[in-house]
Design an enzyme around this catalytic site. Structure first.
Site, short mmCIF file in Angstrom:
data_model
loop_
_atom_site.label_atom_id
_atom_site.label_comp_id
_atom_site.label_asym_id
_atom_site.label_seq_id
_atom_site.Cartn_x
_atom_site.Cartn_y
_atom_site.Cartn_z
N HIS A 12 0.82 -1.23 0.00
CA HIS A 12 0.00 0.00 0.00
C HIS A 12 0.84 1.27 0.00
O HIS A 12 0.37 2.34 -0.35
CB HIS A 12 -1.03 -0.01 1.15
CG HIS A 12 -0.46 0.28 2.50
ND1 HIS A 12 -0.25 -0.71 3.43
CD2 HIS A 12 -0.06 1.44 3.08
CE1 HIS A 12 0.26 -0.16 4.52
NE2 HIS A 12 0.37 1.14 4.34
N ASP B 126 -0.17 -7.45 1.33
CA ASP B 126 0.34 -6.09 1.53
C ASP B 126 1.87 -6.05 1.58
O ASP B 126 2.44 -5.24 2.29
CB ASP B 126 -0.26 -5.46 2.81
CG ASP B 126 -0.08 -3.94 2.83
OD1 ASP B 126 0.07 -3.35 1.74
OD2 ASP B 126 -0.06 -3.35 3.92
N GLY C 210 3.15 6.02 8.57
CA GLY C 210 4.44 6.29 7.94
C GLY C 210 5.50 5.24 8.18
O GLY C 210 6.43 5.10 7.39
N ASN C 211 5.42 4.49 9.31
CA ASN C 211 6.45 3.45 9.46
C ASN C 211 5.94 2.09 9.03
O ASN C 211 6.57 1.07 9.26
CB ASN C 211 7.12 3.45 10.84
CG ASN C 211 6.19 3.18 11.99
OD1 ASN C 211 5.06 2.73 11.79
ND2 ASN C 211 6.64 3.44 13.21
N SER C 212 4.80 2.08 8.34
CA SER C 212 4.35 0.86 7.65
C SER C 212 5.44 0.46 6.66
O SER C 212 5.95 1.30 5.93
CB SER C 212 3.08 1.18 6.85
OG SER C 212 2.03 0.44 7.35
N GLY D 208 -10.87 -17.06 -12.93
CA GLY D 208 -10.95 -16.30 -14.17
C GLY D 208 -12.25 -15.55 -14.35
O GLY D 208 -12.76 -15.43 -15.46
N MET E 291 -16.32 -10.85 -10.23
CA MET E 291 -17.50 -11.32 -9.50
C MET E 291 -18.10 -10.23 -8.64
O MET E 291 -17.49 -9.20 -8.39
CB MET E 291 -17.09 -12.49 -8.61
CG MET E 291 -16.06 -12.07 -7.58
SD MET E 291 -15.69 -13.39 -6.45
CE MET E 291 -15.15 -12.44 -5.05
#
Length: 309
Positions: free
Chosen positions: A24, A54, A128-130, A186, A189
């Site tokens: 992200h 993530d 920010g420290n993600s 494929g 949905m």
């Protein structure tokens, strides 16, 4: 001029410049720069990102970068001291300390409904420290800081994706550019809930909005407008349930679908069909889908986000 948008943190995982971060952190960015703790800047290329977990890997050119030492998150114990490193609010090299307050927490990512094995800590983890490192007292990386639970009653709870869970995904991203071994049907949905089903005379389940050409779904005989009500006899009424079932399988496995096809598509009367589908590999994410689009009736329900699977 150039607009500086998001910032995040990363962990240098090899001396030749591979860097681990959160997927992200890279959202909406076109070009990326890495600023080292000594203020030197490098342009970075994206090697691969995986929105489900993530996690992402980017690369800078050079050698002799100070690579982090990876620990073993299975050896982490409750109450041991940890430090979260990162750049909250763009303040570089910020460090917060705390203890491990929970182990093996299965935390569901809001974005994808995918469960990740996380280490819970009271060290402050802010947006920010993600992507930064959660390290133990030996300086070994035991987790990758991830989104903080943003609710006031959960102040002081942060989560880091445990490094043992992250490592195979990171290796796949470096080697292949995507995560291997994931299955794909494929289809695009839309979940049809109980209420819409009653309103339109459908069955609740996974509504097929479009079918990708030559995909497992196309080969099995699914068409837009079909509703998958069961997989291998288990009812699928949510995307979480669908993910749970699919996560137990690998590419090449055969599953049995129970499909509701309404009369407009099936000559006069509603049909319940049984189809065999051989799962494909999700492979590298593609943006181009040569698919036949056909919308299921709109239900004005905000939760009906379309998902690819």
């Amino acid at each position: 001029g150039e607009q500086l948008s998001g910032t995040g943190s990363g962990i240098i995982s090899s001396e030749d410049g591979y860097i681990i971060t959160n997927a992200h952190v890279l959202t909406n960015g076109k070009s990326f720069r890495v600023i080292m703790s000594d203020e030197t800047e490098y342009p970075a290329t994206v090697i691969g990102k995986d929105n489900k977990t993530d996690l992402a890997v980017i690369k800078i050119e050079g050698s002799d970068f100070p690579a982090a030492v990876m620990g073993n998150s299975d050896e982490v114990v409750l109450g041991e001291s940890v430090v979260a490193i990162g750049n909250p609010a763009g303040l570089s090299g910020s460090v917060t300390n705390g203890i491990v307050s929970g182990l093996n927490r299965q935390i569901r990512s809001d974005a994808t409904g995918f469960d990740m094995n996380c280490i819970q800590t009271n060290a402050a983890i802010s947006p920010g420290n993600s992507g930064g490192a959660l390290v133990n007292t030996y300086g070994q990386v035991i987790g990758i800081n991830s989104q903080k639970i943003a609710a006031t009653e959960f102040e002081g709870i942060g989560f880091a994706i445990s490094i043992n869970e992250a490592q195979p995904i990171i290796n796949d991203l470096i080697e292949h550019g995507y995560v291997t071994g994931r299955v794909k049907i494929g289809i695009t949905m839309q979940i049809i809930d109980q209420m819409s089903a009653q309103m339109y005379g459908y069955q609740p389940g996974v509504g097929v909005v479009s079918v990708e050409a030559n995909s497992p779904a196309a080969k099995a005989g699914l068409v837009p407008g079909d509703i998958i009500t069961e997989i291998d006899g288990e009812s699928v009424l949510s995307s979480e349930k669908l993910n749970q079932i699919l996560e137990k399988h690998k590419p090449g496995d055969e599953i049995t679908l129970t499909v509701f096809r309404q009369r407009s598509q099936s000559y006069g009367k509603d049909q319940e069909l049984t189809m065999k589908l051989e799962l494909g590999e999700a492979g590298a994410p593609t943006d181009t889908s040569s698919s036949t689009q056909q919308q299921t009736p709109s239900t004005n329900n905000g939760s009906n986000r379309k998902n690819n699977n």
